[in-house]
Write an enzyme that holds these catalytic residues in place. Sequence first.
Site, short mmCIF file in Angstrom:
data_model
loop_
_atom_site.label_atom_id
_atom_site.label_comp_id
_atom_site.label_asym_id
_atom_site.label_seq_id
_atom_site.Cartn_x
_atom_site.Cartn_y
_atom_site.Cartn_z
N CYS A 1 8.04 -11.58 -24.85
CA CYS A 1 9.10 -11.44 -25.85
C CYS A 1 9.64 -10.01 -25.91
CB CYS A 1 8.64 -11.93 -27.21
SG CYS A 1 7.14 -11.14 -27.73
N LYS B 1 3.33 2.82 13.77
CA LYS B 1 2.62 3.99 13.20
C LYS B 1 1.34 4.27 13.97
CE LYS B 1 3.92 3.90 8.37
NZ LYS B 1 3.43 3.73 7.01
N1 LIG Z 1 -3.02 -5.58 6.09
C1 LIG Z 1 -2.76 -4.44 6.72
N2 LIG Z 1 -3.03 -4.30 8.02
C2 LIG Z 1 -2.76 -3.15 8.67
N3 LIG Z 1 -2.23 -2.07 8.07
C3 LIG Z 1 -1.95 -2.15 6.77
C4 LIG Z 1 -2.21 -3.33 6.03
N4 LIG Z 1 -1.83 -3.13 4.76
C5 LIG Z 1 -1.35 -1.87 4.71
N5 LIG Z 1 -1.42 -1.27 5.90
C6 LIG Z 1 -1.00 0.10 6.24
O1 LIG Z 1 -1.61 1.02 5.39
C7 LIG Z 1 -0.78 2.20 5.37
C8 LIG Z 1 -0.81 2.77 4.00
O2 LIG Z 1 -0.14 3.98 4.02
P1 LIG Z 1 0.69 4.53 2.80
O3 LIG Z 1 -0.01 4.23 1.56
O4 LIG Z 1 1.01 5.95 3.07
O5 LIG Z 1 1.94 3.61 2.80
P2 LIG Z 1 3.29 3.72 3.55
O6 LIG Z 1 3.79 2.33 3.67
O7 LIG Z 1 3.18 4.53 4.78
O8 LIG Z 1 4.13 4.58 2.56
P3 LIG Z 1 4.96 4.12 1.30
O9 LIG Z 1 4.56 2.72 0.96
O10 LIG Z 1 4.52 5.09 0.29
O11 LIG Z 1 6.35 4.24 1.77
C9 LIG Z 1 0.60 1.78 5.82
O12 LIG Z 1 0.93 2.45 7.01
C10 LIG Z 1 0.49 0.28 6.01
O13 LIG Z 1 1.20 -0.19 7.13
#
Ligand SMILES: Nc1ncnc2c1ncn2[C@@H]1O[C@H](COP(=O)(O)OP(=O)(O)OP(=O)(O)O)[C@@H](O)[C@H]1O
Length: 649
Positions: free
Chosen positions: A166, A65
């Site tokens: 429960c 991404k």
């Molecule tokens: N620990 C982390 N390090 C790097 N990136 C992270 C971490 N935790 C979450 N992310 C990123 O944060 C982003 C959050 O985006 P979003 O909430 O749109 O979720 P998504 O995974 O793209 O979509 P969805 O979960 O709704 O399918 C994601 O692309 C995810 O990879």
Amino acid sequence: MDSQKQAIKGAKVLMVGAGGIGCELLKTLALSGFEDIHIIDMDTIEVSNLNRQFLFRQWHVGQSKAKVARDAVLKFRPHINIMSYHANVKDPDFSIDFFKQFNVVLNGLDNLDARRHVNRICLAANVPLVESGTTGFLGQVTVHVKSKTECYECQPKPTPKTYPVCTITSTPSKFVHCIVWAKDLLFAKLFGDKNQENDLNVRSGDAASSSEHTEDVFERRLNEDPEQYGQRIYDHVFGYNIDAALANEETWRNRNRPKPIYIKDVMPDKPQQQNGNLDDNSVNGNSTVSAMPSLGLKNPQNIWSLLENTRVFLESLKLFLVKREKEIGNLTFDKDDQLAVEFVTAAANIRAASFGIPMQSLFEAKGIAGNIVHAVATTNAITAGLIVIEAIKILQSDATNYRMTYIVEHPLRKMLLMPVEPFEPNKSCYVCSETPLSLEINTNRSKLRDFVEKIVKNKLGMHYPSILHGTSIIYECGDDIEEDFAQNYALNLEKFLSELPSPVTSGAVLTVEDYQQELSCSIYIKHREEFDEEKEPDGMLLTGRMPVLSNDDTWPISNGESSSNAPKQLPGTKEDSDEISAIPADTEIALTGSKRKQSEISDVDGEVAISACTSGIKGSNQKPEEVDDNGDDDVVMLDENPYKKKRLH
Ligand SMILES: Nc1ncnc2c1ncn2[C@@H]1O[C@H](COP(=O)(O)OP(=O)(O)OP(=O)(O)O)[C@@H](O)[C@H]1O
Ligand SMILES: [Zn+2]
């Protein structure tokens, strides 16, 4: 204005997350004149992201991404510097020193764990943080500047919605109860870790708890074929267990009695002939195994009949046994696992039928099971815009104008956005003020491992903790520990607290540290003999100012259709950790120049005025229109006095 342009041009910013909010944010940053942007995201693009993560196209599915977002924006802003990191922000590479190079950090994350981590690193590196989250139509953007405003963890987070065990095991009254049962009990029992505690048998046949019936009933017998096994499980959980529960008249005195359902009632003909044909499933990978095609079920929005649910139950169970045998014992429910969703939908529906609860489509069931709140792209776009506005204020050190902004569903005086002045740091926050915590625990019966897992990692969100009792180190975690020390710590993990080489008993003070997060915390230990299994399932009670953390640190934000994995344990469903926080009770609200305490705009039942916002929090495992299943999510409308609200019935 020139100084603003200069501030933007000269800024180096770090974006964490390139998902729903992140894509909008990167575009807005680039179009606002930012020229040095670094992006961290650990994920690859999925088909389900494409409807709102507009920098991505179908041919990008499977790619990083962060990288694709970078490339897409460079196409229309070729002269700027964008660095992408396809990595977890918790990786040690992203150290405090790494963070120090940035003027501001902007979060577009989807889980509490990563947010807390970034908060701690930003505090340690003294870099301002703009934090954000959205759930459907709701959103929020908050500003966190060390020593000036509260940190991300100063306010406790909303408690995840929980259901009494429960209710789930014996007396469901809503479809969500059936989903939790199907997912956290039945699915976990059949396909998950066999060593995990599971309330399925304990409660399901409470009344007639004949041990011979409940023992090992879920184990597949030697030479038992998948069909026989499936039918036996079906009859046990939907038939026998309900009959057994009915024997306890007391339970049903004020409730509708459930109806036992046996295979022979639903499928009087030979059930195995009704099942789909295994050969019909073209299998290219686990996520493509599905029971629906071979049973002629196409539309996930249709509600299946009891017979269809029965077929899906038997077929999906059989497919797990035959096509995914190797995974059995290691599976946890995943909303993106088609077969798991089919099994859970069917099991929840059959249970619902038994208890007189309306059945639901696979689409609806998946939404409930996955805590999915459908993402609204516009909310993400507005949120990204607000992040950039706050970032610019930070770059200009315009502290008096910092705002936390809530995007509300029911506009106040036609105002969709609700700006709030940030709070000062909370003096009792254990993260930014390092105030001590207290832990009630049975020191004779709790192992160091329980303390490390349940408290240090799960509740305090530390990843590489060290634990000291006085000057003795009783536990350390990390790659660079000498072997004999590591062996000692491993031994310590299995010891009860009071039996450690430096015994931890009532009155002891433990120091827990995470070097990566540069966080240290003192915990006062108080021995307690008994704990309430329902209310204190951890068998320990941590008190002091701390955020309420879910059991699952990967519990993500719902910025979209496919937002999270399921809770791993009862009680309760997992909530979305995208937590649109409730506006704190004493929040000063800056509305068109006037300021009022949030508490002044609450109504008599003390409900927060922004009911949609609150209910979004309470019920974020449900769809927006169903956010509060307690029925208290009445529309709230303001009358002429903007601070007094009245209910619309
Ligand atoms: N620990 C982390 N390090 C790097 N990136 C992270 C971490 N935790 C979450 N992310 C990123 O944060 C982003 C959050 O985006 P979003 O909430 O749109 O979720 P998504 O995974 O793209 O979509 P969805 O979960 O709704 O399918 C994601 O692309 C995810 O990879
Ligand atoms: Zn704090």
